[in-house]
Write a protein that holds these residues in place. Structure first.
Motif, mmCIF file in Angstrom:
data_model
loop_
_atom_site.group_PDB
_atom_site.id
_atom_site.type_symbol
_atom_site.label_atom_id
_atom_site.label_comp_id
_atom_site.label_asym_id
_atom_site.label_seq_id
_atom_site.Cartn_x
_atom_site.Cartn_y
_atom_site.Cartn_z
ATOM 1 N N HIS A 110 0.832 -1.210 0.000
ATOM 2 C CA HIS A 110 0.000 0.000 0.000
ATOM 3 C C HIS A 110 0.865 1.258 0.000
ATOM 4 C CE1 HIS A 110 -3.551 -2.270 0.134
ATOM 5 N NE2 HIS A 110 -3.644 -2.476 1.449
ATOM 6 N N SER A 111 1.929 1.243 0.780
ATOM 7 C CA SER A 111 2.822 2.399 0.822
ATOM 8 C C SER A 111 3.506 2.603 -0.523
ATOM 9 C CB SER A 111 3.874 2.211 1.920
ATOM 10 O OG SER A 111 3.283 2.128 3.199
ATOM 11 N N ARG A 114 1.076 4.136 -3.036
ATOM 12 C CA ARG A 114 0.879 5.567 -2.820
ATOM 13 C C ARG A 114 2.074 6.357 -3.358
ATOM 14 N NH1 ARG A 114 -1.272 3.733 2.171
ATOM 15 N NH2 ARG A 114 0.747 4.081 3.190
ATOM 16 N N ASP A 118 2.016 9.200 -6.413
ATOM 17 C CA ASP A 118 2.594 10.542 -6.281
ATOM 18 C C ASP A 118 3.665 10.776 -7.334
ATOM 19 O OD1 ASP A 118 0.949 11.026 -4.137
ATOM 20 O OD2 ASP A 118 2.456 10.512 -2.621
#
Length: 532
Positions: A110-111, A114, A118
């Motif tokens: 998940h990190s 993200r 970005d």
């Protein structure tokens, strides 16, 4: 290069920086030198530099507007790198606090995702209005609403900005998708009309022909694992006035997708393992006056027609099937009727076995392949292939080169229509070539070169070579490339010795055959690096 007003703004920003932060020597370098330094940085470092200040952001954007980028934004690669760095950065004890190693991995993914979002957002923002030579976006698309909105915004950017080559790959989401129920991504409607896009590749998504407007510069279109919801090849091509190459691989298309009354002016067409929702193949009925190359690979062949193929140079057909009936033979025969201008034709074993088994049990095609110069046959040289080989040789009156590529035998199953072909395979295998009464015009007037790859010394291989040598009146060269034997040997040295003796014996045997052409030279090779 920015206008003079833009340069004045940068100078003012430099003065402000000097007042509050001391002297910034790098910022005082001439702009040309700064842009030269930036040209050595990869896109990830350019993004970091752009975050330093408004001055450096403008410098980076100025650089990108001058030097077109090539971007490969691969989500799966970024996830792997992120996880690898995280594990290296932390001791294993840091991860023991998680409820499980599985939960820890999920959090890392998940990190990473993200971070990828970005990164893509910043990268595309910096390239707004800039020319991009090549943009590849590879997504782990999971079907979630939040991620779909992000992907759609990136796709819209890609289809509305100055990109020359665009590759959108949605196939990597299977590794992260929570369930099999998630559907492939569907390209948004918008009648997109990118001006300089000349190559478009789409992988694992849904597509409507109406999604695009006129693609005035598109020359190459490649669809892989794409489901075409609606439209036809004619509708797609009509929107691409300079389109030359169309490739569909493992796609699901409408039943009538490959049917068009209007001329389709493309030069290369490749259809590989495509199907409809109801059937593993589809009808082809198109008019292609500019077509140069055609590739068809599939599981089944339906009645098809290629019209007006006046410039056709090369055709490859491979049907990966072990069952057949006379309908298939008729379908292949009708397809070959449109290849009268073809120069090079490659057929694999299924085609060779099925071709003469139509309703009329063909010994030659109704419409000869008058312009065919090079015939390539991928065959196992089994009994069922001999009538097809003979049919093709009779159908190519001006053939110059015959290439036989030996492979492991594949026996097409005729069980379901055995009563329909009582004569076509009713012959003694060892005497088939001796009993051929109908003439082979190419053997009398045009065949000058024969290439055989993967020769193993099987009876039908030897008898075919013997027949060609005894009947090809103008033959000049025969090249035979041997395959290694599989005879049992206790050691490598013994195996090499067996291969050498086998090669020498068979080479000598081939040289003893009588020859109709006084000029023919037979060259025998052990090298398997064969050039087709």
């Amino acid at each position: 290069m920015e206008s003079s007003s833009g340069s004045n703004d940068m100078d003012q920003q430099r003065k402000i920086q000097n007042t509050f932060e001391g002297i910034d020597y790098i910022s005082h370098l001439p702009e040309a030198i700064i842009l030269y330094i930036l040209s050595f940085l990869p896109i990830k470092d350019l993004i970091v530099v752009s975050l330093l200040s408004r001055l450096w952001k403008n410098m980076v954007m100025n650089h990108l507007s001058i030097v077109p980028s090539s971007l490969n934004l691969d989500e799966l690669e970024m996830i792997r790198n992120f996880i690898r760095r995280s594990i290296q950065r932390h001791q294993s004890a840091d991860f023991l606090g998680a409820s499980s190693s599985s939960q820890c991995l999920t959090n890392l993914i998940h990190s990473a995702r993200r971070q990828y979002m970005d990164f893509v957002n910043r990268t595309l923002f910096l390239h707004s209005g800039c020319i991009i030579n090549h943009l590849q976006l590879s997504f782990c698309y999971d079907g979630s609403d939040r991620y779909t909105r992000r992907v759609t915004s990136w796709v819209r950017f890609a289809l509305t900005n100055k990109i020359k080559e665009l590759d959108l790959d949605f196939s990597k989401g299977e590794l992260l998708r929570p369930s099999d129920s998630a559907q492939p991504y569907e390209l948004p409607n918008g009648s997109f009309c990118p001006n300089i896009l000349h190559t478009l590749t789409l992988t694992y998504c849904k597509l409507k022909a109406a999604s695009f407007g006129v693609l005035i510069s598109l020359q190459k279109l490649c669809l892989r694992q794409v489901k075409v919801i609606e439209g036809s090849i004619g509708e797609l091509v009509s929107k691409c006035p300079v389109l030359e190459d169309v490739s569909l691989e493992h796609c699901v298309i409408p039943n009538e997708f490959m049917v068009s009354e209007e001329d389709i002016k493309i030069k290369r067409l490749s259809l590989i393992d495509c199907k409809t929702e109801e059937w593993p193949m589809f009808s082809i009925d198109i008019s292609t006056p500019d077509l140069l190359m055609l590739t068809i690979v599939g599981r089944y062949l339906m009645t098809s027609s290629i019209r007006k193929a006046f410039r056709l140079r090369e055709v490859f057909i491979d049907i990966e099937q072990i069952y057949a009936d006379h309908v298939q033979g008729d379908a292949l025969g009708s397809l070959l009727d449109g290849f009268g201008h073809c120069k090079t034709l490659t057929l694999t074993t299924w085609c060779i076995q099925v071709l003469p088994t139509g309703e009329n049990l063909l010994q030659k095609l109704p419409i000869p392949l008058e312009n065919l110069e090079h015939l390539k046959l991928v065959a196992g040289m089994v009994k069922q292939e001999l009538p097809g080989i003979a049919c093709l040789l009779r159908s190519c009156p001006n053939l110059k080169i015959l290439t036989l590529i030996m492979q492991d035998p594949v026996h097409v199953d005729w069980a379901e229509f055995e009563e329909d072909i009582p004569d076509i395979l009713d012959f003694e295998e060892h005497s088939y070539w001796e009993l051929q009464n109908l003439p082979f015009r190419c053997l009398q007037t045009s065949l000058k070169q024969v290439k055989i790859n993967g020769f193993t010394g099987k009876s039908n291989e030897v008898l075919t070579i013997k027949f060609l040598l005894e009947n090809a009146v103008v033959l000049e060269n025969m090249e035979v490339f041997y395959a290694a034997t599989n005879m049992f040997a206790a050691t490598i040295a013994e195996q090499q010795l067996i291969n050498t003796l086998w090669f020498q014996d068979n080479s000598h045997y081939l040289q003893t055959f009588s020859r109709a052409s006084p000029r023919v030279q037979i060259a025998v090779f052990r090298n398997l690096n064969f050039n087709m």
